[in-house]
Each structure stands twice: as C-alpha cells, then as structure tokens.
Design an enzyme around this catalytic site. Structure first.
Site, mmCIF file in Angstrom:
data_model
loop_
_atom_site.group_PDB
_atom_site.id
_atom_site.type_symbol
_atom_site.label_atom_id
_atom_site.label_comp_id
_atom_site.label_asym_id
_atom_site.label_seq_id
_atom_site.Cartn_x
_atom_site.Cartn_y
_atom_site.Cartn_z
ATOM 1 N N HIS A 10 5.179 0.460 3.813
ATOM 2 C CA HIS A 10 6.458 0.914 4.374
ATOM 3 C C HIS A 10 6.376 1.157 5.876
ATOM 4 O O HIS A 10 7.092 0.541 6.663
ATOM 5 C CB HIS A 10 6.912 2.186 3.660
ATOM 6 C CG HIS A 10 7.075 2.030 2.186
ATOM 7 N ND1 HIS A 10 7.884 1.057 1.635
ATOM 8 C CD2 HIS A 10 6.546 2.714 1.143
ATOM 9 C CE1 HIS A 10 7.840 1.152 0.317
ATOM 10 N NE2 HIS A 10 7.037 2.138 -0.003
ATOM 11 N N CYS A 42 8.038 2.505 -5.228
ATOM 12 C CA CYS A 42 9.021 3.333 -5.941
ATOM 13 C C CYS A 42 9.746 2.539 -7.027
ATOM 14 O O CYS A 42 10.441 3.124 -7.873
ATOM 15 C CB CYS A 42 10.031 3.925 -4.966
ATOM 16 S SG CYS A 42 10.817 2.707 -3.898
#
Length: 455
Positions: A10, A42
C-alpha cells in the site's frame, strides 16, 4: 536523483506512483522480495469466502504499470543491509542467489508488517497458516477445501472476517482469543456482545479469554489446538494474532518505538536525513491521544506514501494524523469505529464519558426505518470528542467518517449537537442521530443563569 524504495504494497505503491509523477527525471528503483506487488490484503476474507472470484481485482498495480512510469522494479529481491550514512544498500536475488549493491540519494522505507507468530509448541506442524499476502490466501483456499474443522486464532478484523467466510462455506469453525471479547481494540461491549451472539447463532464456537499453549498433530499435520482452558479439533489453523513492523534493516539507525515501528515527523521524515518511511513499518500520530502509536491500516499507508512523494525534496504538505478509522461488515451488520473506545480511553488514564443513541435512522412513517446504535466517547474535562462506534442493519458507516473529521479538528460534544446536517425522510430525521449524540451530552445550564433569568 536516485531514489530507492524498499517494499511495494500500500504505502510503497502510493509513494512510487506519486514520486514518478512529481519527479519524472528521478531514477527510481523498487526492491520487493515477493513475486507480486500492491495486493489488497483486506480482501483476503472476501477471496476465501468466494465473494471475490477473480483475485486479479485485488491488485491495483503491477511491475509493468510501474515500468510505464519509468520505474525499475526488482521483484524477488530481498534487501539484506542498509547503510544510511553511506547511502548504500545490499540486496539478494531470491531466484539466483546473486548479491548486488546499490546507492541512493533518498531512501523510502515501506517494508510493511508481518504477522506475529508466537513460539508455541507444535507451531511447525502442517496446516498452520498465516493470513497476510496473496500466496497465503491461495494456500488457505486450497487447504480449506479438504478441512472440516477450522480454528482461527485471533479475534481482530481479519480473524472475524475469516470465521464468517469459513462458516458460509459450511465449515465447523472455532474462534480463539486471549481477550474476553472479540474486536476489543475497536468496539466496546455494547457492540461485541451483539456480534458474539450473532456468531454463536450460526454455530460458530467462541473460545474467548483463552490462551493457546500448544498445537498437537498426527502424521505431521495439526489435529488439535490446546489452550489453558480446553482443546479444539482442527484440520486447519489460521493465525491472526496481530502484526509487527518489518524494520530490522534500520534498527539502530533511526528512532523507533519499542516494538520497532519507525517514528516519522509530519512530513514522513525519519530521524536520519534523506530517509523517509510510510505505512505499517511506521508509527502514526494518533490524534485522540496526541501521541505516536502503532496502527497498521491500509488507509494510513496510502496517505503516508503519498505524502512521502510530496515532501521528498522539501517539507510541503503536513500529515494531519489519524483516528484509526475502520469498518467491517459481519453478516447483516454494518459496523464502523473511529478513535478511542470508552475502554481504551480509561486504560489510557483519560476520564471519559459516553453517550449511546439507539434510534431509527429515519422517520417511522417510512416503509423501513432500521435502528442505528451510535456511541460517542468524549473527554470529561474538555468535552473533546475522543471516539465513536456505530452499528446498523443498513449501511450508515459513512457517519463514522464524519465523526473522524470531528475528532481530527478537536470538536466538542456541544458542537456536534448543532452541526448543520440536511434532513430528508429518505435518509434521516430532523435531528440527525449524530446531532442526537451531541444533544445527549449537553452540559447542564448553570444554576446562576437560571436564577438570573428568573430575576
């Protein structure tokens, strides 16, 4: 200008893309020890549960896309040493074993985190898995096909989401956690009691307030999880105990928290000149307590990675800190939280109070008018909003984003009471439930004012 970026999930992806756009003449080299980049971890539970069938949708960049920006990406290259004074690094090609050295003018550390793996007896047995990256998710899916009894250790977001996914796939599921409540870092008991009841109603076994002591097995494969209060059959075990930052490469070279999280300033600069860091490898500035804390979230990571690019040559845009805002959907319940719970505030030594609103989110004359439960936590002395939690059968989670802004801006409960929210029967009531929380905490009118008014 030579820029070395270590790690590309990320924070790394956000930093690289924005650095390439801001400084098109820069020589950018990315070192990534995995065989993929930018995986949305996620989404693992959605992938495992079958809601997401095409795993490629969980990637939002690739070495090919970075190459179009002029970035050199060295996949399957593990950085083994960094000398921040000499501005040199050493890396090993994991396919060939070849060692290489490189130099940099600016170093960006986005090495992320790794699951905590306690040294339990039997931890080396087969079918005890982690849940962090793409390869983990594929292994979980493959091994769960043959598993009947699955045990998840750790009742945070990832653990609870996996439990739901396994149950929906027809597995016998047990959730173990040392804490007496699930999701205890994010929610107070008013919420976790209801969620636990929902899980139990679906025959999910909750083994809470229990510490795993060992794993036992047969023929090299796990067969039971043993705790200090019982034992549980398991064909497959998923460890979701938590994460720790991957920062050994900079140990002793930059300032860190006790757990190894790198401390950065509001411009993402470490204590060493020309060394920047972002994402799960870092501590973040936590607005409710005004201190640095370790809160590994993808949202924090992408913001910090973007700020690295903006501040690489000069301090330009400040980081505003975080509230640790998060959300989760468990079966039909939409849940979100921001900032501190009442429990965590008291554990931090803060005299906190809370208001709970249980109300229909829109007028009762509408065809449906589901209930929302909102809890807002505030500091007793200053009346400053510290945190909030909400749950409803209809998706009202964006309201917690509003409260995140309130916390970030230091708002008080009486200000929340009179914030201008629109009214439309399709969506809410004349008094929005956020207003209602503020109204429920209005200070009493001083007796002196009452007496003056009478006179």
């Amino acid at each position: 200008m030579k820029i070395a970026v270590i790690g590309c999930t990320h924070a790394g992806t956000a930093a690289i893309v924005n650095i390439a756009k801001c400084y098109p003449e820069a020589e950018i080299t990315v070192y990534e020890k995995n065989d993929n980049i930018s995986f949305l971890s996620c989404g693992i539970a959605l992938y495992v549960g079958g809601m997401v069938s095409d795993a490629q949708g969980l990637f939002y960049s690739s070495p090919e896309q970075l190459a179009e920006l002029g970035v050199t990406t060295k996949m399957l290259h593990e950085v083994t040493k960094i000398d921040t004074d000499a501005k040199q690094l050493r890396a090993r090609n994991l396919e060939t074993g070849e060692e290489l050295e490189d130099t940099f003018d600016k170093l960006v550390m986005t090495t992320g985190s790794w699951p905590i793996v306690p040294k339990f007896e039997g931890i080396g047995l087969d079918n005890i898995l982690l849940s962090k990256n793409f390869n983990h998710s594929n292994t979980i899916i493959e091994k769960s096909k043959q598993a009947k009894n699955i045990v998840v250790v750790g009742a945070g977001y990832i653990g609870v989401e996996l439990v739901e996914a396994f149950q929906l796939n027809g597995k016998n599921v047990t959730l173990i956690d040392a804490e007496p409540r699930i999701l205890s870092k994010y929610l107070d008991a008013e919420y976790t009691d209801q969620i636990e009841a929902s899980l139990r109603s679906r025959n999910i076994q909750l083994a809470l307030g229990q510490k795993v002591t060992k794993f036992t097995g047969e023929n090299g494969k796990v067969s039971k999880v043993v705790t200090d209060r019982g034992e549980y059959s398991a064909d497959l075990v998923i460890l979701c105990i938590g994460f720790r930052p991957n920062t050994e490469l900079l140990r002793g070279q930059v300032d860190m928290l006790d757990n190894g999280a790198i401390i950065v300033d509001e411009y993402m600069r470490t204590s060493k000149s020309d060394v920047y860091a972002a994402g799960d490898s870092c501590a973040v500035f936590y607005n409710p307590t005004q201190t640095h804390a370790y809160i590994p979230l993808a949202t924090n990571a992408v913001r910090m990675g973007t700020l690295v690019a903006r501040n690489l040559l000069a301090p330009t845009v400040k980081y505003m800190g975080t509230q640790g805002t998060s959300g989760i959907k468990i079966y039909e319940d939409h849940i979100a939280a921001t900032g501190m719970t009442e429990t965590s505030a008291k554990e931090a030594g803060i005299e906190a109070e809370a208001v709970i609103v249980n109300d229909h989110y829109r007028p009762e004359f509408m065809p449906t008018h589901e209930t929302v439960m909102l809890k807002v936590v505030y500091e007793q002395s200053t009346r400053r909003i510290l945190g909030a939690q909400m749950m409803s059968k209809v998706d009202l989670t964006q309201s917690v984003n509003t409260l995140s802004v309130c916390i970030q801006n230091g708002m008080k409960m009486e200000e929340l009471a009179f914030v201008d929210f629109f009214f439309q029967p399709h969506y809410n009531k004349p008094w929005n439930f956020l207003n209602s929380a503020g109204l429920g905490a209005l200070p009493e009118v001083p007796q002196s004012a009452y007496e003056t008014g009478r006179v």
